[in-house]
Design a protein around this motif. Structure first.
Motif, PDB file in Angstrom:
ATOM      1  N   GLN A   6       0.851  -1.186   0.000  1.00  0.00           N
ATOM      2  CA  GLN A   6       0.000   0.000   0.000  1.00  0.00           C
ATOM      3  C   GLN A   6       0.888   1.237   0.000  1.00  0.00           C
ATOM      4  O   GLN A   6       1.782   1.375   0.820  1.00  0.00           O
ATOM      5  N   GLY A   7       0.661   2.127  -0.982  1.00  0.00           N
ATOM      6  CA  GLY A   7       1.382   3.386  -1.036  1.00  0.00           C
ATOM      7  C   GLY A   7       2.828   3.281  -1.478  1.00  0.00           C
ATOM      8  O   GLY A   7       3.628   4.143  -1.187  1.00  0.00           O
ATOM      9  N   SER A   8       3.200   2.234  -2.159  1.00  0.00           N
ATOM     10  CA  SER A   8       4.580   2.078  -2.625  1.00  0.00           C
ATOM     11  C   SER A   8       4.577   1.394  -3.981  1.00  0.00           C
ATOM     12  O   SER A   8       3.609   0.759  -4.365  1.00  0.00           O
ATOM     13  N   ASN A   9       5.681   1.514  -4.686  1.00  0.00           N
ATOM     14  CA  ASN A   9       5.754   0.828  -5.965  1.00  0.00           C
ATOM     15  C   ASN A   9       6.892  -0.179  -6.013  1.00  0.00           C
ATOM     16  O   ASN A   9       7.239  -0.677  -7.061  1.00  0.00           O
ATOM     17  N   GLY A  62       0.129  -6.234 -14.916  1.00  0.00           N
ATOM     18  CA  GLY A  62       1.268  -6.635 -15.730  1.00  0.00           C
ATOM     19  C   GLY A  62       1.740  -8.013 -15.322  1.00  0.00           C
ATOM     20  O   GLY A  62       1.493  -8.466 -14.199  1.00  0.00           O
ATOM     21  N   LYS A  63       2.416  -8.685 -16.237  1.00  0.00           N
ATOM     22  CA  LYS A  63       2.918 -10.035 -15.980  1.00  0.00           C
ATOM     23  C   LYS A  63       4.214 -10.212 -16.752  1.00  0.00           C
ATOM     24  O   LYS A  63       4.326  -9.779 -17.897  1.00  0.00           O
ATOM     25  N   ILE A  76       8.200  -4.506 -13.837  1.00  0.00           N
ATOM     26  CA  ILE A  76       7.034  -5.107 -14.484  1.00  0.00           C
ATOM     27  C   ILE A  76       6.243  -3.987 -15.154  1.00  0.00           C
ATOM     28  O   ILE A  76       5.660  -3.144 -14.469  1.00  0.00           O
ATOM     29  N   PRO A  77       6.225  -3.940 -16.476  1.00  0.00           N
ATOM     30  CA  PRO A  77       5.428  -2.909 -17.155  1.00  0.00           C
ATOM     31  C   PRO A  77       3.932  -3.134 -16.885  1.00  0.00           C
ATOM     32  O   PRO A  77       3.446  -4.255 -16.965  1.00  0.00           O
TER      33      PRO A  77
END
Length: 187
Positions: A6-9, A62-63, A76-77
């Motif tokens: 949550q709240g991060s990439n 994305g995968k 991961i695009p």
């Protein structure tokens, strides 16, 4: 294994060097998805409450398949679950006395749901929003000015192998037209 962030990439995951992994990512759902298997994630379907849900964020997914290395960063695009269609009007080839004003634009047969990892197609008329994503007269004013930048419409995929008028999605415009010979009848 699945991880909810949550709240991060970014996140960390332990993987065995040299082993092949399928890595899936889902973003912007606003809630934790309960996934127990690869089939669960591949069959995951996102449901929209109404046609303008895009305003609170686009679900994305994305995968990738990846052979793990030692201490590496994997990107991961992500792909939006909705398509954007930009409508721009060019009246430069119309005669000067012709008036062509857009009153509204809508997507007819805009699907209520979308699969994040497989093709999405509506199977009956209950799968669509009625009336669909709509821009009213105030929202289309920009299209009736010179040098307009356009307006954006959003919808999910609706793949149909064969044409079926009641299941295909399309863009509909209501337009007032005036010229010396023709005009739009008032509503």
């Amino acid at each position: 294994e699945h991880i909810y962030i949550q709240g991060s990439n970014m996140t960390e995951a332990r993987m065995l060097d040299g082993k092949e992994y399928s890595i899936y990512a889902i973003a912007n759902l606003g809630y934790k998805v309960k996934i127990k298997s690869i089939k669960d994630i591949e069959d995951y379907c996102y449901y929209f409450a109404h046609a303008k849900d895009y305003q609170i964020g686009f679900p994305m997914s994305g995968k990738i398949s990846h052979t793990a290395g030692h201490l590496e960063e994997i990107k991961i695009p992500l792909t939006r679950a909705m398509t954007k269609a930009r409508i721009v009007v060019d009246r430069s080839r119309l005669d000067k006395e012709i008036l062509w004003d857009i009153r509204s634009i809508r997507i007819v047969n805009s699907p209520k749901k979308t699969y994040l990892f497989k093709r999405n197609s509506a199977t009956d008329e209950g799968d669509f929003f009625k009336p669909g994503f709509t821009l009213n007269e105030r929202e289309t004013e920009v299209l009736n000015s010179t040098g307009n930048e356009g307006v954006d419409l959003y919808m999910t995929e609706n793949f149909q192998e064969r044409f079926a008028e009641n299941l295909c999605s399309y863009i509909e415009m209501k337009v007032d037209y005036f010229s010396k010979e023709f005009y739009t009848e008032p509503d």
